[in-house]
Design an enzyme around this catalytic site. Structure first.
Site, PDB file in Angstrom:
ATOM      1  N   SER A  77       0.642  -1.153   0.005  1.00 44.76           N
ATOM      2  CA  SER A  77       0.098  -0.011  -0.138  1.00 44.76           C
ATOM      3  C   SER A  77       0.792   1.357  -0.073  1.00 44.76           C
ATOM      4  O   SER A  77       2.117   1.253   0.317  1.00 44.76           O
ATOM      5  CB  SER A  77      -0.840   0.019   1.219  1.00 44.76           C
ATOM      6  OG  SER A  77      -0.193   0.040   2.438  1.00 44.76           O
ATOM      7  N   LYS A  78       0.322   2.213  -0.628  1.00 45.16           N
ATOM      8  CA  LYS A  78       0.893   3.562  -0.839  1.00 45.16           C
ATOM      9  C   LYS A  78       1.265   4.209   0.684  1.00 45.16           C
ATOM     10  O   LYS A  78       2.511   4.685   0.643  1.00 45.16           O
ATOM     11  CB  LYS A  78      -0.048   4.531  -1.013  1.00 45.16           C
ATOM     12  CG  LYS A  78       0.145   4.883  -2.675  1.00 45.16           C
ATOM     13  CD  LYS A  78      -0.608   5.811  -3.240  1.00 45.16           C
ATOM     14  CE  LYS A  78      -2.130   5.615  -3.739  1.00 45.16           C
ATOM     15  NZ  LYS A  78      -2.824   6.533  -4.272  1.00 45.16           N
ATOM     16  N   ARG A  79       0.723   3.757   1.748  1.00 46.44           N
ATOM     17  CA  ARG A  79       1.180   4.241   3.022  1.00 46.44           C
ATOM     18  C   ARG A  79       2.540   3.711   3.342  1.00 46.44           C
ATOM     19  O   ARG A  79       3.180   4.462   4.274  1.00 46.44           O
ATOM     20  CB  ARG A  79       0.152   3.999   4.109  1.00 46.44           C
ATOM     21  CG  ARG A  79      -0.992   5.011   4.016  1.00 46.44           C
ATOM     22  CD  ARG A  79      -2.021   4.740   5.146  1.00 46.44           C
ATOM     23  NE  ARG A  79      -2.734   3.480   5.027  1.00 46.44           N
ATOM     24  CZ  ARG A  79      -2.391   2.582   6.027  1.00 46.44           C
ATOM     25  NH1 ARG A  79      -1.804   2.653   7.151  1.00 46.44           N
ATOM     26  NH2 ARG A  79      -2.702   1.397   5.909  1.00 46.44           N
ATOM     27  N   LYS A  80       2.597   2.412   3.185  1.00 47.28           N
ATOM     28  CA  LYS A  80       4.056   1.861   3.501  1.00 47.28           C
ATOM     29  C   LYS A  80       5.048   1.685   2.636  1.00 47.28           C
ATOM     30  O   LYS A  80       6.104   1.359   2.875  1.00 47.28           O
ATOM     31  CB  LYS A  80       3.631   0.599   4.204  1.00 47.28           C
ATOM     32  CG  LYS A  80       2.740   0.846   5.448  1.00 47.28           C
ATOM     33  CD  LYS A  80       2.323  -0.567   5.964  1.00 47.28           C
ATOM     34  CE  LYS A  80       1.345  -0.128   7.177  1.00 47.28           C
ATOM     35  NZ  LYS A  80       0.448  -1.163   7.510  1.00 47.28           N
TER      36      LYS A  80
ATOM     37  N   THR B  85       4.179   2.852  -4.452  1.00 44.33           N
ATOM     38  CA  THR B  85       3.527   1.735  -5.090  1.00 44.33           C
ATOM     39  C   THR B  85       3.517   2.170  -6.726  1.00 44.33           C
ATOM     40  O   THR B  85       3.315   1.344  -7.653  1.00 44.33           O
ATOM     41  CB  THR B  85       1.955   1.444  -4.875  1.00 44.33           C
ATOM     42  OG1 THR B  85       1.234   2.687  -4.942  1.00 44.33           O
ATOM     43  CG2 THR B  85       2.094   0.791  -3.579  1.00 44.33           C
TER      44      THR B  85
END
Ligand code: GLU
Length: 476
Positions: free
Chosen positions: A252-255, A258
């Site tokens: 995911s983008k948060r981690k 991407t």
């Protein structure tokens, strides 16, 4: 049988690493079998799909060398390859399912469906369509449609029993039919849902193997049911494990970044990126980690896809990028650095710097930071940095004063500079590093640089002396 495989991204947002990952396995499987790899754009979500996103998919897959044999931009025998241009085909297929009794018109309003959902929620049941229109006489539903009611077409999912199928990566997979909703196939605007369009296209485009991300496995029973209803033989199913964040959640983008654009803009090399993505789901014989597309074409098989959820580890990608950066010839590296700032400078100077930084680059965009001191003016050096922890400003001043006339007279080559400066250190009774470090800070402004004398050689005598003088002035 000719192997035909596809990647079928939806053009919403930035191009995703997962698309490249799935494209890689599909493309490799096609090549290994002398088959074809198709790119199909699944743009039936009219709100979220956009042309810019589609363009970025083309560009990023091409950047990675994951080119296709048939696709929206190059055509092919089974086109069009953009679902928005195939709407009439889906309508016709949905109607044929209604005619054969495998699907039905549903006129339930959004308000009614909302009420059903709320009641199910309250009863702690999983939300699904309650099949009201499936159970009504068809003439009744037709009457509502004739009176102007909006309709969708839903598929009839068996009320009981199991859907069993074989997946290449996961073996036998079983879903209970009663867990599966009567999926909408055609929406009230006449456009298909993913499920209908995907199955119809896979069939009409002759897809033999559906190699896609694991997240679609729960859709597969619906797809199998559609194949049955149309009287078609399903393809081979192969659901590849999802890329994961370090905590094993879906990438995911948060981690993790991407977007493939991010990796390109950082200056990851496409060949490193492809090798890294390959390692996420496949191991070469003997555990070889650095390998190219030709090796993979030879060794890859869908049966060899690893079932474990691969962790997308940026440190590993950095390592991989390093492997490829070090392998480039200096000329090639200079070319690749062009868009990252090198193109703005004199080519001969860039070419002299490249070998000095080749081992230090993590990504191409490190160029500017690593080489700024070769180009611009330096700010006045920081006396504390010049002196470091072990020496006093007076000691450093003494050493630089001894070095200055030697630099003024030395032959200006890496080797001669090195020899002369070592003599200066020896004469002053210090270790070479005690002179080299403050001199490095004086001429580059930093403690961490390519080898000092090679750096001096590229900087040239005049600039080097001017910087030594500026340092001496700071230490006065
Ligand atoms: N459009 C789907 C996606 O965005 C395709 C899934 C599939 O390959 O069936 O990934």
């Amino acid at each position: 049988m000719t192997v035909r495989v596809r990647v079928a991204p939806s053009p919403t947002g930035d191009p995703h690493v997962g698309t490249a990952y799935v494209a890689l396995f599909n493309r490799t499987w096609a090549r290994r079998n002398g088959g074809q790899f198709l790119l199909r754009i699944e743009d039936t979500d009219r709100v979220r799909s956009n042309a810019e996103s589609e363009k970025m998919i083309f560009e990023s897959l091409r950047w990675l060398g994951l080119t296709w044999d048939e696709g929206p931009d190059i055509g092919g025998p089974c086109g069009p390859y953009r679902q928005s241009e195939r709407v009439a085909i889906y309508l016709e297929h949905a109607k044929s399912l209604v005619a054969s009794g495998a699907a039905y018109y549903c006129t339930c309003t959004a308000e009614r469906l909302e009420g059903v959902r709320k009641a199910q929620d309250a009863a702690k049941l999983s939300p699904r369509y309650d099949r009201r229109c499936r159970d009504l006489p068809a003439s009744e539903v037709q009457k509502q449609i004739d009176a102007g009611a909006k309709w969708v077409i839903r598929m009839k999912v068996p009320a009981e029993g199991e859907c069993r199928f074989r997946d290449v990566v996961r073996g036998e997979v079983v879903f209970a039919w009663d867990q599966i909703d009567d999926q909408v196939l055609l929406k009230s605007d006449g456009w298909p849902t993913y499920h209908l369009a995907n199955v119809v296209d896979d069939r009409l485009m002759g897809i033999t193997h559906v190699i896609r991300a694991e997240e679609w496995i729960s859709s597969t029973p619906k797809h199998i049911r559609l194949y049955e209803a149309f009287g078609w033989t399903p393809p081979v199913w192969c659901h590849v494990p999802l890329l994961r964040n370090k905590d094993r959640s879906k990438i995911s983008k948060r981690k993790n970044p991407t977007s493939l654009n991010w990796y390109r803009d950082q200056g990851y090399l496409p060949e490193a990126m492809v090798n890294f993505l390959a390692l996420m789901g496949f191991s070469m014989p003997g555990g070889v980690e650095v390998f190219g597309p030709a090796d993979m074409d030879r060794e890859f098989s869908i049966e060899k896809i690893n079932a474990g959820g691969p962790v997308f580890d940026l440190q590993k990608l950095d390592w991989m990028n390093g492997q490829y950066l070090r392998k480039l010839s200096p000329d090639e590296l200079a070319t690749r650095l062009g868009p990252f700032g090198a193109a703005g400078h004199d080519a001969a100077t860039v070419r002299r710097i490249v070998p000095l930084i080749q081992d230090r680059l993590r990504v191409l965009s490190d160029w500017t930071e690593l080489t700024a001191f070769f180009f611009g003016d330096l700010a006045a050096p920081d006396p504390a940095l010049l002196a470091g922890k072990k020496q006093t400003p007076a000691q450093v001043r003494d050493l630089l004063s001894r070095a200055r006339p030697v630099l003024a007279a030395a032959e200006w080559t890496d080797a001669a500079l090195e020899a002369s400066l070592r003599e200066v250190a020896a004469a002053a009774g210090v270790k070479p590093g005690d002179l080299f470090m403050p001199l490095r800070v004086a001429v580059t402004g930093r403690t961490n640089t390519p080898p000092l004398t090679a750096t001096l050689e590229v900087l040239g005598r005049d600039r080097s002396l001017a910087r030594v003088d500026a340092a001496l002035a700071c230490l006065a």
